[in-house]
Design a protein around this motif. Structure first.
Motif, mmCIF file in Angstrom:
data_model
loop_
_atom_site.group_PDB
_atom_site.id
_atom_site.type_symbol
_atom_site.label_atom_id
_atom_site.label_comp_id
_atom_site.label_asym_id
_atom_site.label_seq_id
_atom_site.Cartn_x
_atom_site.Cartn_y
_atom_site.Cartn_z
ATOM 1 N N PRO A 1 -1.824 -2.753 6.446
ATOM 2 C CA PRO A 1 -3.072 -2.164 5.955
ATOM 3 C C PRO A 1 -3.135 -0.661 6.272
ATOM 4 O O PRO A 1 -2.520 -0.194 7.232
ATOM 5 C CB PRO A 1 -4.164 -2.909 6.713
ATOM 6 N N GLU A 2 -3.877 0.054 5.468
ATOM 7 C CA GLU A 2 -3.950 1.514 5.635
ATOM 8 C C GLU A 2 -4.523 1.912 6.986
ATOM 9 O O GLU A 2 -4.066 2.886 7.589
ATOM 10 C CB GLU A 2 -4.773 2.131 4.507
ATOM 11 N N TRP A 3 -5.524 1.181 7.478
ATOM 12 C CA TRP A 3 -6.119 1.543 8.761
ATOM 13 C C TRP A 3 -5.094 1.454 9.887
ATOM 14 O O TRP A 3 -5.112 2.258 10.813
ATOM 15 C CB TRP A 3 -7.344 0.676 9.081
ATOM 16 N N LEU A 4 -4.174 0.487 9.796
ATOM 17 C CA LEU A 4 -3.145 0.346 10.816
ATOM 18 C C LEU A 4 -2.105 1.457 10.703
ATOM 19 O O LEU A 4 -1.629 1.982 11.719
ATOM 20 C CB LEU A 4 -2.485 -1.026 10.712
ATOM 21 N N GLN A 5 -1.762 1.846 9.486
ATOM 22 C CA GLN A 5 -0.820 2.944 9.286
ATOM 23 C C GLN A 5 -1.350 4.241 9.894
ATOM 24 O O GLN A 5 -0.639 4.937 10.630
ATOM 25 C CB GLN A 5 -0.555 3.155 7.797
ATOM 26 N N TYR A 6 -2.609 4.559 9.576
ATOM 27 C CA TYR A 6 -3.212 5.782 10.101
ATOM 28 C C TYR A 6 -3.425 5.698 11.614
ATOM 29 O O TYR A 6 -3.263 6.694 12.321
ATOM 30 C CB TYR A 6 -4.544 6.077 9.404
ATOM 31 N N SER A 7 -3.750 4.500 12.101
ATOM 32 C CA SER A 7 -3.944 4.334 13.546
ATOM 33 C C SER A 7 -2.640 4.553 14.308
ATOM 34 O O SER A 7 -2.624 5.217 15.352
ATOM 35 C CB SER A 7 -4.482 2.945 13.864
ATOM 36 N N SER B 1 -0.217 4.694 1.170
ATOM 37 C CA SER B 1 -1.286 5.556 1.658
ATOM 38 C C SER B 1 -0.835 6.980 1.937
ATOM 39 O O SER B 1 -1.620 7.897 1.889
ATOM 40 C CB SER B 1 -1.898 4.956 2.926
ATOM 41 N N ASN C 1 0.840 -1.200 0.000
ATOM 42 C CA ASN C 1 0.000 0.000 0.000
ATOM 43 C C ASN C 1 0.870 1.243 0.000
ATOM 44 O O ASN C 1 1.962 1.253 0.553
ATOM 45 C CB ASN C 1 -0.898 0.024 1.251
#
Length: 93
Positions: A52-58, A43, A41
């Motif tokens: 995953p993108e959600w983990l990166q942003y989290s 992102s 990804n």
């Protein structure tokens, strides 16, 4: 001005620590999925990441929030309560 700079620098420290955790988690993730295909990804617009993108942003959000919280707590301890190493009383032997 001093408090603002203190909070900003502690937030930057939180972001740096979150990038360190990001790298460690990504290393473990890549090692654990060595035999299967990894979806890469991009992102943040630069590079590629296996997480995953959600983990990166989290992780980034947790780093920012924890940096702000730590900054306010340290400000309270050091400047309001004056609990730091320079104020410790030495016992006479």
């Amino acid at each position: 001005m001093k408090k603002t700079l203190y909070i900003i620098l502690s937030t930057v420290l939180g972001i740096i620590v979150s990038f360190l955790f990001h790298a460690i988690i990504e290393y473990i993730f890549i090692r654990s999925t060595e035999d299967s295909a990894i979806t890469w990804n991009s992102s943040f617009g630069i590079g590629s990441c296996a997480l995953p993108e959600w983990l990166q942003y989290s992780l980034l959000g947790i780093g920012i929030v924890s940096g702000i919280i730590v900054g306010f707590c340290w400000w309270n301890i050091v400047y309001i309560q004056k609990r730091h190493w320079r104020n410790k009383k030495h016992k006479a032997d």
